[in-house]
Design a protein around this motif. Structure first.
Motif, PDB file in Angstrom:
ATOM      1  N   TYR A   1       2.213  -2.026  13.236  1.00 14.35           N
ATOM      2  CA  TYR A   1       1.253  -1.200  12.511  1.00 14.35           C
ATOM      3  C   TYR A   1       1.435   0.288  12.801  1.00 14.35           C
ATOM      4  CZ  TYR A   1      -1.524  -1.027  16.856  1.00 14.35           C
ATOM      5  OH  TYR A   1      -1.951  -0.824  18.141  1.00 14.35           O
TER       6      TYR A   1
ATOM      7  N   GLU B   1      -4.303  -3.661   7.512  1.00 13.15           N
ATOM      8  CA  GLU B   1      -4.246  -5.116   7.365  1.00 13.15           C
ATOM      9  C   GLU B   1      -3.871  -5.762   8.696  1.00 13.15           C
ATOM     10  OE1 GLU B   1      -1.718  -6.602   4.295  1.00 13.15           O
ATOM     11  OE2 GLU B   1      -2.518  -5.235   2.787  1.00 13.15           O
TER      12      GLU B   1
ATOM     13  N   PRO C   1      -7.170  -3.712  11.855  1.00 17.74           N
ATOM     14  CA  PRO C   1      -8.283  -3.114  11.106  1.00 17.74           C
ATOM     15  C   PRO C   1      -9.024  -2.013  11.851  1.00 17.74           C
ATOM     16  CG  PRO C   1      -8.341  -5.516  10.967  1.00 17.74           C
ATOM     17  CD  PRO C   1      -7.324  -5.166  12.016  1.00 17.74           C
TER      18      PRO C   1
ATOM     19  N   SER D   1      -2.979   1.451   4.380  1.00 19.05           N
ATOM     20  CA  SER D   1      -3.652   0.179   4.095  1.00 19.05           C
ATOM     21  C   SER D   1      -2.924  -0.982   4.749  1.00 19.05           C
ATOM     22  CB  SER D   1      -3.755  -0.029   2.582  1.00 19.05           C
ATOM     23  OG  SER D   1      -4.575   0.968   1.990  1.00 19.05           O
ATOM     24  N   LYS D   2      -1.591  -0.921   4.744  1.00 19.45           N
ATOM     25  CA  LYS D   2      -0.815  -1.977   5.393  1.00 19.45           C
ATOM     26  C   LYS D   2      -1.058  -1.971   6.903  1.00 19.45           C
ATOM     27  CE  LYS D   2       2.075  -5.367   5.298  1.00 19.45           C
ATOM     28  NZ  LYS D   2       1.750  -6.619   4.592  1.00 19.45           N
TER      29      LYS D   2
ATOM     30  N   THR E   1       4.227  -7.967   1.618  1.00 19.20           N
ATOM     31  CA  THR E   1       3.047  -8.830   1.640  1.00 19.20           C
ATOM     32  C   THR E   1       3.286 -10.115   0.874  1.00 19.20           C
ATOM     33  OG1 THR E   1       1.613  -6.903   1.782  1.00 19.20           O
ATOM     34  CG2 THR E   1       0.592  -8.955   1.093  1.00 19.20           C
TER      35      THR E   1
ATOM     36  N   LYS F   1       5.097  -6.199  11.135  1.00 21.10           N
ATOM     37  CA  LYS F   1       3.815  -6.261  11.848  1.00 21.10           C
ATOM     38  C   LYS F   1       3.592  -5.055  12.762  1.00 21.10           C
ATOM     39  CE  LYS F   1       2.498 -10.282  10.261  1.00 21.10           C
ATOM     40  NZ  LYS F   1       1.346 -10.357   9.320  1.00 21.10           N
TER      41      LYS F   1
END
Length: 222
Positions: free
Chosen positions: A111, A139, A142, A135-136, A15, A109
């Motif tokens: 997810y 981000e 969502p 949590s990542k 991040t 990226k």
């Protein structure tokens, strides 16, 4: 193969220092006329992407294998067979983590890879690492229901009751994920009623009441 290290550190690093991943994320610079003359950057980008996808497929295959062991354990009637299948599942979950870490470093990226990292760590009881990975994933996406439910379960592992309740509230359009989280919450309450040394009994009772108001049509937990 990359060592299995703390995902909290990894998540923070990815991040905080996205610039170091610029080439891998976006390929050759569009500001250079004609690009790299010999195609080296393009070739390296494609090679890195292919390697990351291979790592992801390896991690995914291992997670599926571990889940099959879990299913075997849940169906086994003999204690020894059940224990052996559980041990195999745990070992395979551990094995899945390094290739998934390789994946998110190359493709931060993606997810789904973060979600699978969260799941593997959740099954191993590594709740902080699981929470960081889920949590990542959220981000990036969502509305990823698996990660919302998974983060709720990891929160339970850390006794973060309000976070688990918040996760459940976000799953109104994902009944399967909501049911999975509800089942996990019922198991958590059952375990803490037996011995709630780590939390005040009043908090457990209040959470139980909250669950009772929402647990209609949820399967009973053994």
């Amino acid at each position: 193969m990359r060592n299995d290290f703390g995902l909290l550190f990894l998540a923070c690093a990815l991040t905080a220092v996205p610039a170091g991943l610029a080439i891998a994320a976006s390929g050759p610079s569009s500001g250079t006329t004609g690009g790299d003359p010999d195609g080296t950057v393009t070739s390296e980008f494609h090679n890195a992407t292919a390697a990351a996808k291979a790592s992801y497929n390896t991690g995914l295959r291992l997670i599926r294998k571990a889940r099959a062991y879990d299913a075997e354990a849940s169906k086994a009637s003999a204690a020894e067979t059940r224990a052996n299948a559980h041990d195999k599942a745990q070992s395979t979950y551990k094995e899945s983590i390094p290739p998934l870490i390789d994946t998110v470093i190359a493709l931060p990226k993606l997810y789904q890879a973060w979600g699978n990292l969260g799941f593997a760590n959740l099954q191993l009881g590594r709740y902080e690492d699981s929470l960081a990975a889920y949590s990542k994933a959220l981000e990036i996406n969502p509305d990823f229901p698996d990660a919302i439910a998974g983060r709720g379960q990891a929160s339970l592992g850390l006794n973060l009751i309000d976070d688990a309740k918040s996760a459940y509230g976000r799953l109104g359009n994902s009944p399967k994920s909501a049911e999975e989280l509800m089942t996990a919450m019922l198991r958590w309450v059952a375990a803490h009623h037996e011995g709630a040394q780590d939390l005040p009994r009043g908090e457990v009772d209040a959470f139980t009441k909250w669950l009772d108001e929402r647990a209609v049509n949820t399967p009973q937990v053994n």
